[in-house]
Design an enzyme around this catalytic site. Structure first.
Site, PDB file in Angstrom:
ATOM      1  N   MET A 139     -62.697  -3.537 -68.282  1.00 49.77           N
ATOM      2  CA  MET A 139     -62.098  -2.228 -68.558  1.00 49.77           C
ATOM      3  C   MET A 139     -62.647  -1.635 -69.849  1.00 49.77           C
ATOM      4  O   MET A 139     -63.077  -0.481 -69.888  1.00 49.77           O
ATOM      5  CB  MET A 139     -60.570  -2.345 -68.620  1.00 49.77           C
ATOM      6  CG  MET A 139     -59.857  -1.040 -68.954  1.00 49.77           C
ATOM      7  SD  MET A 139     -60.133   0.290 -67.758  1.00 49.77           S
ATOM      8  CE  MET A 139     -58.946  -0.134 -66.487  1.00 49.77           C
TER       9      MET A 139
ATOM     10  N   VAL B 236     -55.949  -3.502 -74.498  1.00 51.17           N
ATOM     11  CA  VAL B 236     -55.744  -4.955 -74.459  1.00 51.17           C
ATOM     12  C   VAL B 236     -54.864  -5.303 -73.265  1.00 51.17           C
ATOM     13  O   VAL B 236     -54.479  -4.440 -72.479  1.00 51.17           O
ATOM     14  CB  VAL B 236     -55.140  -5.481 -75.793  1.00 51.17           C
ATOM     15  CG1 VAL B 236     -56.066  -5.162 -76.961  1.00 51.17           C
ATOM     16  CG2 VAL B 236     -53.746  -4.920 -76.044  1.00 51.17           C
TER      17      VAL B 236
ATOM     18  N   HIS C 195     -54.355   6.662 -69.469  1.00 54.77           N
ATOM     19  CA  HIS C 195     -54.434   5.703 -68.366  1.00 54.77           C
ATOM     20  C   HIS C 195     -55.703   5.934 -67.551  1.00 54.77           C
ATOM     21  O   HIS C 195     -55.795   6.896 -66.792  1.00 54.77           O
ATOM     22  CB  HIS C 195     -53.183   5.834 -67.480  1.00 54.77           C
ATOM     23  CG  HIS C 195     -53.194   4.935 -66.285  1.00 54.77           C
ATOM     24  ND1 HIS C 195     -52.484   5.224 -65.139  1.00 54.77           N
ATOM     25  CD2 HIS C 195     -53.830   3.757 -66.044  1.00 54.77           C
ATOM     26  CE1 HIS C 195     -52.689   4.266 -64.254  1.00 54.77           C
ATOM     27  NE2 HIS C 195     -53.500   3.375 -64.780  1.00 54.77           N
TER      28      HIS C 195
END
Length: 716
Positions: free
Chosen positions: A324, A400, A450
């Protein structure tokens, strides 16, 4: 000056060559009604001037013409067939007038010449492009076909096979590719464009170039041998249907129109195009796809306005590397914003850098980038184990592990290392932004951001506004997301935010079917083949990860216990408890192997059926309509609740969130377009049939009122 209007000017140059310049107010030229009317009047003025020996079409903008004014489409397409036919015929009369001028014509093309812009240049005898030009007919992406002669002229200019590919895919073509197939006659440097077009016209006037022979080819039938034509169109139909499928009729209609018109002269061929255009313009698919285009413009327009309030982001950071973090770093760096990738472990940094390098290598392999550009992007990513590296960052994205205590600790730490006015955003899919803000000294500089996985492919970013987030913070993060090439929608904080909040009721409907003996593979087939999702619910859960789904489902149950609370074990629990996590460990609802291209390949697994049988009993068949209703009703009602509660600001933003974030079938346009097409009253009646299944199936009072008033969510 021969002619002047707010959108077009015509002047006479030396050697009696007229120059028609498209010069609409604003940054681009569009083919709206005003421009079409002006072009008609301009051509009349040109025809009446006996001194003119040739005509060149140019643009004062960086682009030629970007296409029709799509904002006019929905209102226009709502008219009855006779009105629509009259409009199409009048518009085509203008293009025919251009094509029939008694002297040679040329287009000088820079930037985009799309849709009506492409159809304009096809009506001229010669086409000269500069190196910036992109040419194409994207109408099939809007559920229609070209309506200003594109299906008639393009095959006669570049051949049927090339025209079929251009029109059915709707892709823009670069100048060099257009030259290869004969769509343009020359490609020149931008500064030489107009002079090159004028020289070509001088050669035509001097009879060094046969402009009349070129024109006659466009006015006549295609010169394809009968057997070759049959093979060409039969092959095209098979290939196009394999890609477009039954839900997108426009590409197949384009093949049919080009085939039927191939043996006709211009007048008859255009009539075939007119009739097909009108038929497609009336479809729900066209309304949905045009709606998506307009919604996309609306969302991007809001982001552009936000940019005026935004703090400039020249340097960014991402906390947490891995897949990510590497994806976020790649996206930021590749769009020009240098980024620090911070982690506590070197292996995670290596993984993040490898992810970015892998994505860049794929770009180079496909010819979309060069090794030099790849090196430049990688140089824009600075890996670090030390917080000191982020001190000059304007925006820090925390990415994280999805655990509230860990995130809160990292957010509190990072605040001490950045400047007073730095903005911090949390990449979270489920954790409350208001909860995380409690660990911040300056919650006004904090919001949610997001990203969806994989970051480089998914266009949506949800920007989550916490109760303390300042307007500048939201505007800055929206602007940064836009700069990264993403489509941002701003939502207010609640469990699951917007996208996950509406997704999990859909999964709840799926779980309910399985609890009654439903076959997950059969459900997937219905939702993919009939409703149009790219993946059915079982396959999607496997891709997301059953551990992720299990966790998020618990968050949603806690947040909305009345509707999403659980009374017992469901199918997600069964898979999770049996360590079937989906693609990540090779087994979920399906079992996965790796194909010859290194991609996951799914197969039905008897073991998962056995586990579900032990939990829920024998398999039971459900009708397709039942499957669609039981999965979609909860998602639709929850989406409406989000609008009513102000979680999402508008139907347009909600629908774009669903299409870009979840892959909601574009031909249905999103939940609100789907509701309007179905009729809100019809949906309420359908939902009432399933209301006994629980709170997720019970419509809101506002929906009932809207249904009673025969209302809709979009205003036509």
């Amino acid at each position: 000056m021969i002619y002047q209007s707010p959108t077009i000017q015509v002047e006479l140059l030396e050697d009696n060559i007229a120059k028609l310049c498209f010069n609409a107010p604003g940054s681009v030229n569009k083919f709206d009604r005003e421009t079409l009317t002006s072009l008609d009047a301009a051509l009349d003025s040109i025809k009446q001037d006996s001194n003119i020996k040739a005509l060149v079409l140019t643009s004062s903008k960086d682009t030629f013409i970007v296409g029709a004014d799509i904002t006019e489409f929905l209102g226009l397409f709502a008219q009855d067939d006779a009105v629509l036919l009259s409009w199409v015929e009048q518009a085509n009369a203008v293009f025919n007038k251009l094509e029939d001028l008694p002297f040679p014509t040329a287009s000088a093309i820079k930037g985009f010449a799309l849709g009506g812009g492409c159809e304009t240049i096809l009506a001229t005898d010669f086409r000269i492009a500069d190196t910036t030009a992109k040419i194409g007919l994207p109408e099939t992406k809007l559920g229609i076909i070209p309506g200003f002669g594109g299906t008639v002229r393009l095959p006669r200019v570049i051949g049927a096979d090339n025209a079929l590919e251009w029109i059915t895919t709707g892709k823009d073509q670069r100048a060099e590719d257009a030259l290869k197939v004969g769509a343009v006659d020359a490609v020149v440097a931008p500064q030489a464009l107009e002079a090159a077009a004028i020289q070509m016209l001088k050669d035509a006037v001097a009879e060094k170039l046969d402009w009349q022979a070129r024109r006659n080819r466009k006015l006549s039938a295609l010169t394809l041998p009968k057997l070759e034509a049959m093979m060409s169109f039969t092959t095209a139909k098979g290939m196009v249907f394999a890609v477009a499928g039954k839900h997108y009729p426009a590409p197949m209609a384009a093949v049919s129109v080009i085939e039927q018109a191939s043996t006709k002269g211009r007048a008859e061929a255009l009539q075939i195009e007119h009739q097909a255009f009108i038929k497609l313009a009336k479809t729900d698919v066209a309304k949905a796809l045009i709606g998506i285009f307009l919604n996309d413009q609306f969302v991007k327009g809001k982001a552009k306005k936000a940019g005026k309030l935004a703090k400039e982001v020249n340097n960014a950071a991402v906390l947490g590397a891995g897949i990510m973090g590497g994806g976020i770093a790649y996206q930021s760096a590749s769009k020009g914003t240098p980024i620090v990738m911070k982690d506590i472990a070197q292996p995670a940094l290596d993984l993040g850098l490898n992810e970015a390098a892998k994505l860049l290598s794929a770009q180079v392999a496909r010819g979309r980038s060069t090794p030099e550009k790849m090196a430049k992007v990688l140089n824009n990513i600075t890996p670090s184990l030390d917080y000191a590296a982020i001190k000059h960052s304007d925006v820090v994205v925390e990415a994280v592990v999805e655990h509230p205590k860990i995130k809160a600790q990292v957010l509190a730490e990072v605040e001490g290392y950045v400047s007073e006015d730095a903005i911090i955003a949390s990449n979270t899919s489920t954790i409350s932004i208001n909860l995380l803000a409690k660990s911040m000294k300056k919650p006004e500089r904090f919001c949610g951001m997001h990203f969806f996985n994989p970051v480089h492919k998914m266009p949506l970013v949800e920007i989550i506004r916490g109760e303390h987030s300042s307007e500048e913070t939201i505007a800055s993060v929206v602007a940064y997301a836009s700069k990264m090439g993403k489509t941002p929608i701003v939502v207010n904080d609640c469990p699951g935010f917007f996208v996950n909040r509406v997704l999990f009721p859909y999964f709840a409907g799926f779980n309910g079917l399985l609890a009654e003996g439903g076959d997950f593979a059969a459900i997937d087939k219905v939702m993919e083949k009939q409703f149009g999702w790219p993946m059915g619910p079982a396959y999607l859960l496997d891709v997301v990860g059953l551990d992720t789904g299990h966790h998020a489902q618990a968050v949603m149950a806690e947040g909305f216990p009345d509707r999403m609370g659980k009374s017992g074990t469901d199918a997600i629990d069964v898979m999770f408890e049996n360590k079937r996590l989906g693609q990540k460990n090779g087994k979920g609802f399906y079992v996965y192997s790796v194909d010859s291209r290194g991609k996951p390949k799914k197969d039905v697994d008897p073991t998962s059926y056995g586990l579900l049988k032990d939990a829920f009993g024998e398999l039971k068949a459900f009708e397709a309509d039942d499957i669609i209703a039981r999965t979609m009703i909860p998602m639709i009602i929850e989406t409406v609740r989000c609008l009513e509660e102000g979680i999402v600001a508008s139907p347009a933003e909600a629908d774009m969130g669903l299409v870009y974030g979840l892959g909601f079938p574009p031909f249905r346009g999103g939940v609100f377009r789907y509701l309007d097409t179905m009729g809100v009253a019809n949906f309420v009646a359908l939902a009432d049939k399933y209301a006994h299944l629980g709170g997720l199936y019970q419509v809101t009072d506002a929906m009932r009122t809207l249904a009673a008033n025969n209302g809709s969510y979009y205003q036509a």
